[in-house]
Design an enzyme around this catalytic site. Structure first.
Site, mmCIF file in Angstrom:
data_model
loop_
_atom_site.group_PDB
_atom_site.id
_atom_site.type_symbol
_atom_site.label_atom_id
_atom_site.label_comp_id
_atom_site.label_asym_id
_atom_site.label_seq_id
_atom_site.Cartn_x
_atom_site.Cartn_y
_atom_site.Cartn_z
ATOM 1 N N ARG A 43 0.809 -1.232 0.000
ATOM 2 C CA ARG A 43 0.000 0.000 0.000
ATOM 3 C C ARG A 43 0.841 1.280 0.000
ATOM 4 N NH1 ARG A 43 -4.445 0.328 3.578
ATOM 5 N NH2 ARG A 43 -4.281 -1.860 4.139
ATOM 6 N N LYS A 61 -10.501 6.011 15.503
ATOM 7 C CA LYS A 61 -10.461 6.522 16.879
ATOM 8 C C LYS A 61 -10.222 8.023 16.918
ATOM 9 C CE LYS A 61 -11.548 3.016 17.302
ATOM 10 N NZ LYS A 61 -11.657 1.753 16.549
ATOM 11 N N GLY A 114 -19.104 -7.288 8.166
ATOM 12 C CA GLY A 114 -17.991 -8.158 8.510
ATOM 13 C C GLY A 114 -16.839 -7.988 7.535
ATOM 14 N N HIS A 145 -8.888 5.867 45.117
ATOM 15 C CA HIS A 145 -10.132 6.630 45.224
ATOM 16 C C HIS A 145 -9.851 8.111 44.951
ATOM 17 C CE1 HIS A 145 -14.055 7.876 46.641
ATOM 18 N NE2 HIS A 145 -13.465 8.823 47.347
HETATM 19 P P1 FAD Z 1 -3.975 -5.788 7.822
HETATM 20 O O1 FAD Z 1 -3.890 -4.694 8.803
HETATM 21 O O2 FAD Z 1 -5.119 -5.833 6.903
HETATM 22 O O3 FAD Z 1 -2.605 -5.740 7.026
HETATM 23 C C1 FAD Z 1 -2.334 -6.531 5.927
HETATM 24 C C2 FAD Z 1 -1.435 -5.751 4.983
HETATM 25 O O4 FAD Z 1 -0.994 -6.634 3.954
HETATM 26 C C3 FAD Z 1 -2.150 -4.610 4.262
HETATM 27 O O5 FAD Z 1 -1.483 -3.398 4.499
HETATM 28 C C4 FAD Z 1 -2.120 -4.994 2.780
HETATM 29 O O6 FAD Z 1 -1.901 -3.884 1.935
HETATM 30 C C5 FAD Z 1 -0.922 -5.927 2.737
HETATM 31 N N1 FAD Z 1 -0.985 -6.921 1.664
HETATM 32 C C6 FAD Z 1 -2.013 -7.743 1.319
HETATM 33 N N2 FAD Z 1 -1.668 -8.551 0.309
HETATM 34 C C7 FAD Z 1 -0.381 -8.245 0.009
HETATM 35 C C8 FAD Z 1 0.549 -8.748 -0.949
HETATM 36 N N3 FAD Z 1 0.232 -9.761 -1.774
HETATM 37 N N4 FAD Z 1 1.783 -8.209 -0.995
HETATM 38 C C9 FAD Z 1 2.139 -7.181 -0.148
HETATM 39 N N5 FAD Z 1 1.295 -6.672 0.766
HETATM 40 C C10 FAD Z 1 0.054 -7.213 0.853
HETATM 41 N N6 FAD Z 1 -8.843 -3.719 15.667
HETATM 42 C C11 FAD Z 1 -8.591 -3.413 16.950
HETATM 43 O O7 FAD Z 1 -7.987 -4.217 17.658
HETATM 44 N N7 FAD Z 1 -9.008 -2.225 17.493
HETATM 45 C C12 FAD Z 1 -9.670 -1.320 16.761
HETATM 46 O O8 FAD Z 1 -10.024 -0.253 17.281
HETATM 47 C C13 FAD Z 1 -9.959 -1.611 15.410
HETATM 48 N N8 FAD Z 1 -10.619 -0.720 14.651
HETATM 49 C C14 FAD Z 1 -10.850 -1.012 13.342
HETATM 50 C C15 FAD Z 1 -11.563 -0.092 12.602
HETATM 51 C C16 FAD Z 1 -11.842 -0.341 11.282
HETATM 52 C C17 FAD Z 1 -12.597 0.673 10.471
HETATM 53 C C18 FAD Z 1 -11.389 -1.559 10.690
HETATM 54 C C19 FAD Z 1 -11.654 -1.855 9.249
HETATM 55 C C20 FAD Z 1 -10.688 -2.490 11.438
HETATM 56 C C21 FAD Z 1 -10.427 -2.228 12.773
HETATM 57 N N9 FAD Z 1 -9.749 -3.134 13.580
HETATM 58 C C22 FAD Z 1 -9.512 -2.842 14.886
HETATM 59 C C23 FAD Z 1 -9.251 -4.414 13.045
HETATM 60 C C24 FAD Z 1 -7.753 -4.315 12.705
HETATM 61 O O9 FAD Z 1 -7.578 -3.273 11.770
HETATM 62 C C25 FAD Z 1 -7.241 -5.625 12.123
HETATM 63 O O10 FAD Z 1 -7.529 -6.682 12.999
HETATM 64 C C26 FAD Z 1 -5.744 -5.568 11.895
HETATM 65 O O11 FAD Z 1 -5.434 -4.538 11.001
HETATM 66 C C27 FAD Z 1 -5.227 -6.896 11.358
HETATM 67 O O12 FAD Z 1 -3.879 -6.803 11.055
HETATM 68 P P2 FAD Z 1 -3.222 -7.678 9.889
HETATM 69 O O13 FAD Z 1 -1.789 -7.258 9.856
HETATM 70 O O14 FAD Z 1 -3.557 -9.092 10.052
HETATM 71 O O15 FAD Z 1 -3.929 -7.210 8.559
HETATM 72 P P1 NAD Z 2 -19.024 -7.657 12.790
HETATM 73 O O1 NAD Z 2 -18.906 -9.101 12.543
HETATM 74 O O2 NAD Z 2 -18.577 -7.104 14.092
HETATM 75 O O3 NAD Z 2 -20.533 -7.195 12.632
HETATM 76 C C1 NAD Z 2 -21.267 -7.411 11.473
HETATM 77 C C2 NAD Z 2 -22.743 -7.341 11.820
HETATM 78 O O4 NAD Z 2 -23.477 -7.316 10.612
HETATM 79 C C3 NAD Z 2 -23.217 -8.522 12.631
HETATM 80 O O5 NAD Z 2 -23.922 -8.065 13.758
HETATM 81 C C4 NAD Z 2 -24.125 -9.277 11.658
HETATM 82 O O6 NAD Z 2 -25.201 -9.928 12.291
HETATM 83 C C5 NAD Z 2 -24.605 -8.161 10.748
HETATM 84 N N1 NAD Z 2 -24.991 -8.586 9.406
HETATM 85 C C6 NAD Z 2 -24.348 -9.456 8.589
HETATM 86 N N2 NAD Z 2 -24.996 -9.556 7.420
HETATM 87 C C7 NAD Z 2 -26.064 -8.727 7.487
HETATM 88 C C8 NAD Z 2 -27.115 -8.382 6.593
HETATM 89 N N3 NAD Z 2 -27.182 -8.910 5.374
HETATM 90 N N4 NAD Z 2 -28.051 -7.497 6.994
HETATM 91 C C9 NAD Z 2 -27.975 -6.944 8.237
HETATM 92 N N5 NAD Z 2 -27.019 -7.237 9.117
HETATM 93 C C10 NAD Z 2 -26.062 -8.109 8.749
HETATM 94 O O7 NAD Z 2 -18.246 -6.954 11.562
HETATM 95 P P2 NAD Z 2 -17.828 -5.443 11.303
HETATM 96 O O8 NAD Z 2 -18.530 -4.525 12.214
HETATM 97 O O9 NAD Z 2 -17.944 -5.247 9.843
HETATM 98 O O10 NAD Z 2 -16.300 -5.470 11.699
HETATM 99 C C11 NAD Z 2 -15.381 -6.293 11.002
HETATM 100 C C12 NAD Z 2 -14.209 -6.672 11.854
HETATM 101 O O11 NAD Z 2 -13.416 -5.545 12.178
HETATM 102 C C13 NAD Z 2 -14.641 -7.306 13.156
HETATM 103 O O12 NAD Z 2 -13.967 -8.525 13.282
HETATM 104 C C14 NAD Z 2 -14.202 -6.360 14.214
HETATM 105 O O13 NAD Z 2 -13.694 -7.030 15.339
HETATM 106 C C15 NAD Z 2 -13.089 -5.545 13.553
HETATM 107 N N6 NAD Z 2 -13.151 -4.186 14.105
HETATM 108 C C16 NAD Z 2 -12.814 -4.002 15.413
HETATM 109 C C17 NAD Z 2 -12.941 -2.753 15.985
HETATM 110 C C18 NAD Z 2 -12.585 -2.567 17.415
HETATM 111 O O14 NAD Z 2 -11.898 -3.420 17.956
HETATM 112 N N7 NAD Z 2 -12.979 -1.491 18.056
HETATM 113 C C19 NAD Z 2 -13.418 -1.694 15.251
HETATM 114 C C20 NAD Z 2 -13.787 -1.912 13.931
HETATM 115 C C21 NAD Z 2 -13.637 -3.173 13.385
#
Ligand code: FAD
Ligand code: NAD
Length: 471
Positions: A38, A54, A277, A450
């Site tokens: 990326r 956040k 999801g 406290h």
């Molecule tokens: P990723 O972070 O997805 O990293 C994978 C990387 O691999 C990417 O940068 C991608 O570009 C790269 N890549 C893929 N294929 C290739 C390739 N072939 N060659 C080179 N590079 C490649 N989790 C929390 O714990 N707390 C949170 O508050 C939280 N908030 C979130 C909010 C949002 C909106 C989203 C979408 C997710 C959130 N998550 C949160 C989930 C968290 O982002 C993921 O669990 C975490 O990023 C997973 O890390 P990862 O390294 O496995 O994958």
């Molecule tokens: P999620 O699995 O948390 O929630 C998806 C929701 O969509 C579920 O409640 C499900 O029942 C509903 N759903 C699925 N299909 C549907 C449909 N056709 N119509 C209506 N409802 C439907 O997934 P998410 O919120 O997309 O988050 C994705 C991942 O990213 C999660 O694994 C989450 O842990 C991670 N994430 C974590 C944080 C955090 O830790 N604060 C923040 C953002 C994302």
């Protein structure tokens, strides 16, 4: 990269899973290369996930609080205006500072960083399509797949990240939509729905299940969270499925009906957030070139030591099993490098916390009541409301509670569920308690300063094995 040299470890993906493993491997004296496509390190979490969301949650909360919650605190404010551009800039500053920080840590720990897309050529060779053009190959004794996940699309709705958006569009909208429909009432739907609702959008969340919060959230907590989010203006349609969407006109039309079939309705929106999801991402990785398969949900199949069926190729993070959380990925990064370097490693999957960063926050660790009931476990529950906590009262922020569950026979803590101010920080104590196999009495007999919010945690523990004092 030199084509002749074989690295000890080649990592595909520079997200939390990949970059932490790279640093740990560098620290263990391994020769390591990390390939990321990326153009920036930190993956989903730093670039388009945890960090930018956040930033927006924090600043939209401040804005909302200044609008609605200052007079009773003796603070009179004049005209309050939203400058969305500046709010987005603040978000970008946080993101770029952190991603550059990782580049610095790579240098410090002798990690080679290649900007490009990696694909398996054979079991030891990764071909890289470089971001700046051209190609190279890297060879590794060990290879780690850390390619993460992507938003699951909704059939029939084409994502344009403007009108039909995923979380990536939801952290970058250029104006506040009038009406937003969120498909999916999980963590993303509620966090991003909160942001835009606070900034003035009319937000309706459509959730298939009878409860919001996604998998794992305790039913009592989910009910309370829904009540409080409704009070803030969000609308919910539970037990409702989206049957079709049409983004062809000016706005978007979303058809919904009762999950069990029945009454149909059409919702109008300017913007639709698809938050149903995420799914593992292995596109273009060339798994087929080395005969590696994924399971029915797209997850790379691994054993307890994160090995695929080709033992020197391993996978961690969102691309494989377990909750899709950054701190889960981070734990696995440390463990997987330890397996490679020393032959053993450890992650306690029973003590991985979950946090939803709405206001109030929701946080939990361990099992919830429904799961324990289903497993026929006998348990005690202790609950303490923040309305009886002195610090919450001084802060005029008293909504929510701490709920502790312990084994009826041994009093060992099985789960902790918090909804309330600072729940995300407070849960760390619960994780530690679970990790050390503490009983609720152990926590109850531990001194808590406290006046702090964490006294509610102690009192919930008291209520679990005996009685709370202040409630
Ligand atoms: P990723 O972070 O997805 O990293 C994978 C990387 O691999 C990417 O940068 C991608 O570009 C790269 N890549 C893929 N294929 C290739 C390739 N072939 N060659 C080179 N590079 C490649 N989790 C929390 O714990 N707390 C949170 O508050 C939280 N908030 C979130 C909010 C949002 C909106 C989203 C979408 C997710 C959130 N998550 C949160 C989930 C968290 O982002 C993921 O669990 C975490 O990023 C997973 O890390 P990862 O390294 O496995 O994958
Ligand atoms: P999620 O699995 O948390 O929630 C998806 C929701 O969509 C579920 O409640 C499900 O029942 C509903 N759903 C699925 N299909 C549907 C449909 N056709 N119509 C209506 N409802 C439907 O997934 P998410 O919120 O997309 O988050 C994705 C991942 O990213 C999660 O694994 C989450 O842990 C991670 N994430 C974590 C944080 C955090 O830790 N604060 C923040 C953002 C994302």
């Amino acid at each position: 990269a030199s084509e002749a040299e074989e690295k000890d470890l080649v990592i595909i993906g520079g997200g939390v899973a990949g970059y932490v493993a790279a640093i740990k491997a560098g620290q263990s004296g391994m020769k390591v290369t990390c390939i990321e496509k990326r153009g920036a390190l930190g993956g989903t979490c730093l670039n388009v996930g945890c960090i930018p969301s956040k930033s927006l949650l924090n600043n939209s909360h401040l804005y909302h609080q200044i609008l609605h919650d200052t007079k009773n605190r003796g603070i009179e404010v004049g005209d309050v205006k939203l400058n969305l551009g500046a709010m987005m800039k603040a978000k970008e500053t946080s993101v770029s500072g952190l991603t550059k920080g990782i580049e610095f840590l790579f240098k410090k720990n002798n990690v080679e960083y290649i900007k490009g897309t990696g694909a398996f050529q054979d079991e030891h060779t990764v071909a890289v399509n470089l971001v700046e053009g051209g190609e190279t190959t890297v060879r590794g004794k060990n290879i780690l797949i850390a390619t993460g996940s992507e938003a699951t699309p909704f059939p029939g709705l084409t994502i344009d990240e403007k009108k039909v958006i995923t979380s990536t569009g939801a952290i970058a909208l250029q104006e506040v939509p009038k009406k937003m429909v969120v498909i999916g009432g999980g963590i993303i739907g509620l966090e991003m729905g909160s942001v835009w609702s606070r900034l003035g959008a009319e937000v309706t969340v459509v959730e298939y299940l009878g409860q919001i919060g996604g998998p794992g959230m305790d039913a009592d907590v989910a009910k309370q969270a829904q009540k409080l989010l409704q009070k803030q203006g969000m609308k919910f349609k539970l037990n409702t499925k989206v049957t079709a969407g049409d983004a062809g006109g000016e706005g978007v039309k979303i058809n919904v009906e009762a999950a069990k079939g029945g009454k149909e309705e059409t919702l109008d929106a300017d913007v639709v957030l698809v938050a149903i999801g995420r799914r593992p991402y292995t596109n273009g990785l060339g798994l087929e070139n080395i005969g590696l398969e994924v399971d029915e949900r797209g997850r790379v199949i691994i054993d307890q030591e994160y090995r695929t069926k080709i033992p020197h190729i391993r996978a961690i993070g969102d691309v494989t099993f377990g909750p899709m959380l950054a701190h889960k990925a981070e734990e696995e990064s440390v463990a997987v490098v330890e397996y490679m370097a020393k032959g053993y490693g450890h992650v306690n999957y029973g003590a991985i916390p979950s946090v939803m960063y709405t206001h109030p926050e929701v946080a939990w660790v361990g099992q919830n009541e429904q799961e324990l009931k289903a497993a026929n476990v006998k348990y005690n529950v202790g609950q303490f409301p923040f309305s009886a906590n002195s610090r919450a009262k001084t802060n005029l922020d008293t909504e929510g509670f701490v709920k502790m569950i312990s084994d009826a026979e041994t009093d060992r803590i099985l789960g902790i569920h918090i909804i309330g101010p600072n729940a995300g920080e407070m849960i760390a104590e619960g994780v530690l308690a679970l990790e050390y196999g503490a009983s609720s009495e152990d926590v109850a007999r531990t001194s808590h300063a406290h006046p702090t919010l964490s006294e509610a945690f102690k009192e919930a523990a008291m209520a679990t094995y005996d009685k709370a004092v202040h409630y």
